[in-house]
Motif scaffolding. Structure first.
Motif, PDB file in Angstrom:
ATOM      1  N   THR A 201       0.732  -1.105   0.025  1.00 52.72           N
ATOM      2  CA  THR A 201      -0.051  -0.116  -0.114  1.00 52.72           C
ATOM      3  C   THR A 201       0.620   1.287   0.069  1.00 52.72           C
ATOM      4  O   THR A 201       0.326   2.372   0.491  1.00 52.72           O
ATOM      5  N   THR A 202       2.114   1.246  -0.341  1.00 54.93           N
ATOM      6  CA  THR A 202       2.823   2.425  -0.466  1.00 54.93           C
ATOM      7  C   THR A 202       2.431   3.377  -1.416  1.00 54.93           C
ATOM      8  O   THR A 202       2.428   4.698  -1.103  1.00 54.93           O
ATOM      9  N   PHE A 203       2.132   3.262  -2.678  1.00 54.25           N
ATOM     10  CA  PHE A 203       1.576   3.948  -3.710  1.00 54.25           C
ATOM     11  C   PHE A 203      -0.058   3.618  -4.044  1.00 54.25           C
ATOM     12  O   PHE A 203      -0.052   2.473  -4.614  1.00 54.25           O
ATOM     13  N   THR A 204      -0.685   4.360  -3.595  1.00 57.54           N
ATOM     14  CA  THR A 204      -2.038   4.003  -3.943  1.00 57.54           C
ATOM     15  C   THR A 204      -2.827   4.866  -4.995  1.00 57.54           C
ATOM     16  O   THR A 204      -4.036   4.558  -5.404  1.00 57.54           O
ATOM     17  N   ASP A 205      -2.349   6.031  -5.281  1.00 59.07           N
ATOM     18  CA  ASP A 205      -2.935   6.496  -6.321  1.00 59.07           C
ATOM     19  C   ASP A 205      -2.535   6.427  -7.779  1.00 59.07           C
ATOM     20  O   ASP A 205      -1.512   5.713  -8.039  1.00 59.07           O
ATOM     21  N   ALA A 206      -3.258   7.093  -8.755  1.00 64.10           N
ATOM     22  CA  ALA A 206      -2.848   6.849 -10.057  1.00 64.10           C
ATOM     23  C   ALA A 206      -1.422   7.625 -10.201  1.00 64.10           C
ATOM     24  O   ALA A 206      -1.430   8.600  -9.722  1.00 64.10           O
ATOM     25  N   GLY A 207      -0.845   6.713 -11.088  1.00 64.35           N
ATOM     26  CA  GLY A 207       0.590   7.447 -11.556  1.00 64.35           C
ATOM     27  C   GLY A 207       0.958   7.076 -13.008  1.00 64.35           C
ATOM     28  O   GLY A 207       0.250   6.223 -13.610  1.00 64.35           O
ATOM     29  N   ASN A 208       2.019   7.649 -13.571  1.00 67.62           N
ATOM     30  CA  ASN A 208       2.517   7.081 -14.758  1.00 67.62           C
ATOM     31  C   ASN A 208       3.141   5.599 -14.953  1.00 67.62           C
ATOM     32  O   ASN A 208       3.140   5.146 -13.977  1.00 67.62           O
ATOM     33  N   VAL A 209       3.353   5.428 -16.012  1.00 73.69           N
ATOM     34  CA  VAL A 209       3.927   4.015 -16.505  1.00 73.69           C
ATOM     35  C   VAL A 209       4.995   4.168 -17.284  1.00 73.69           C
ATOM     36  O   VAL A 209       5.507   4.972 -17.877  1.00 73.69           O
ATOM     37  N   GLY A 210       5.673   2.930 -17.363  1.00 76.36           N
ATOM     38  CA  GLY A 210       7.058   3.055 -18.323  1.00 76.36           C
ATOM     39  C   GLY A 210       7.934   1.722 -18.209  1.00 76.36           C
ATOM     40  O   GLY A 210       7.390   0.667 -17.658  1.00 76.36           O
ATOM     41  N   VAL A 211       9.030   1.806 -18.579  1.00 75.36           N
ATOM     42  CA  VAL A 211      10.073   0.558 -18.452  1.00 75.36           C
ATOM     43  C   VAL A 211      11.504   1.241 -17.794  1.00 75.36           C
ATOM     44  O   VAL A 211      11.654   2.281 -17.518  1.00 75.36           O
ATOM     45  N   TRP A 212      12.106   0.152 -17.476  1.00 78.63           N
ATOM     46  CA  TRP A 212      13.275   0.295 -16.316  1.00 78.63           C
ATOM     47  C   TRP A 212      14.167  -0.652 -16.706  1.00 78.63           C
ATOM     48  O   TRP A 212      14.194  -1.843 -17.229  1.00 78.63           O
TER      49      TRP A 212
END
Length: 230
Positions: A201-212
């Motif tokens: 439950t560290t990040f619960t809000d909407a956010g961007n996506v991508g690669v790593w």
């Protein structure tokens, strides 16, 4: 058609559009995220696609660019990372996603320290996000959270301790990595095989996506997709 019938049809159409808009908003999505696949074929080689930001977490110098590659699953282009840094990342900044999935095809080309490829989601910024990656030098798949630039592994549901799951990740071959996420629950799928599940439950809000990628990994990516649902 009578005026009353036409008015009824228009009202029904407006209600349908409103319902779709409300459903999209409730899912934390932008309309463009409902179903999207990026093959990097519309970008000029040597550049980055529109709305993609090449950066990194930590120190070093990431080098992200679109390049031609005859082995690309969808020809002619791939997205390539050939720099060296702590964690090079490339963020799709026009996509905001809370619940759904992110998937990419990747091919590890070289690297003495690492040969890794991964996906990131619920990206708040370059130092805060979830990441799942596969590594051809370690032959494993691991899911982490990165908080204030520090990466830490997340425990697998039903197991205490450990470090991801051992799995053959062949170098110089294309693989598919997918993560499905809903609320605090994440499911990892590698080359079509369900690997493990994680809760956090560290990040619960909407956010961007991508690669790593990591360290000196030279990795190419193709057919990046994201969307709502699983």
């Amino acid at each position: 058609l009578s005026a009353r019938t036409i008015l009824g049809m228009r009202t029904s159409h407006l209600i349908t559009k409103l319902s779709m808009t409300l459903a999209i908003a409730a899912a934390g999505l932008t309309p463009s995220v409902l179903a999207e696949t990026v093959g990097f074929d519309n970008a000029k080689p040597g550049t980055l696609p529109a709305h993609w930001i090449g950066t990194l977490t930590g120190t070093g110098a990431a080098k992200w660019s679109v390049e031609q590659d005859d082995s690309a699953p969808s020809k002619p282009n791939v997205l390539k990372q050939s720099g060296q840094g702590t964690y090079p990342i490339c963020i799709k900044d026009d996509t905001t996603l809370k619940d759904g999935s992110v998937e990419v095809k990747f091919k590890p080309l070289s690297g003495k320290e690492d040969q890794a490829g991964g996906v990131i989601w619920r990206v708040m910024d370059k130092d805060n996000y979830y990441v799942c990656r596969a590594n051809a030098l370690e032959d494993n798949v691991v899911l982490y959270k990165t908080v204030a630039g520090k990466r830490s592994v997340l425990e697998i549901v039903g197991r205490k301790g450990g470090y991801g799951v051992k799995e053959k990740v062949a170098p110089l071959q294309w693989h598919t990595l997918r993560v499905e996420f809903q609320g605090n629950h994440f499911k990892v799928i590698f080359d079509g095989k369900s690997m493990f599940e994680v809760e956090d439950t560290t990040f619960t809000d909407a956010g961007n996506v991508g690669v790593w990628t990591k360290a000196d990994s030279v990795t190419i990516f193709d057919d990046f997709s994201c969307g709502s649902g699983s």
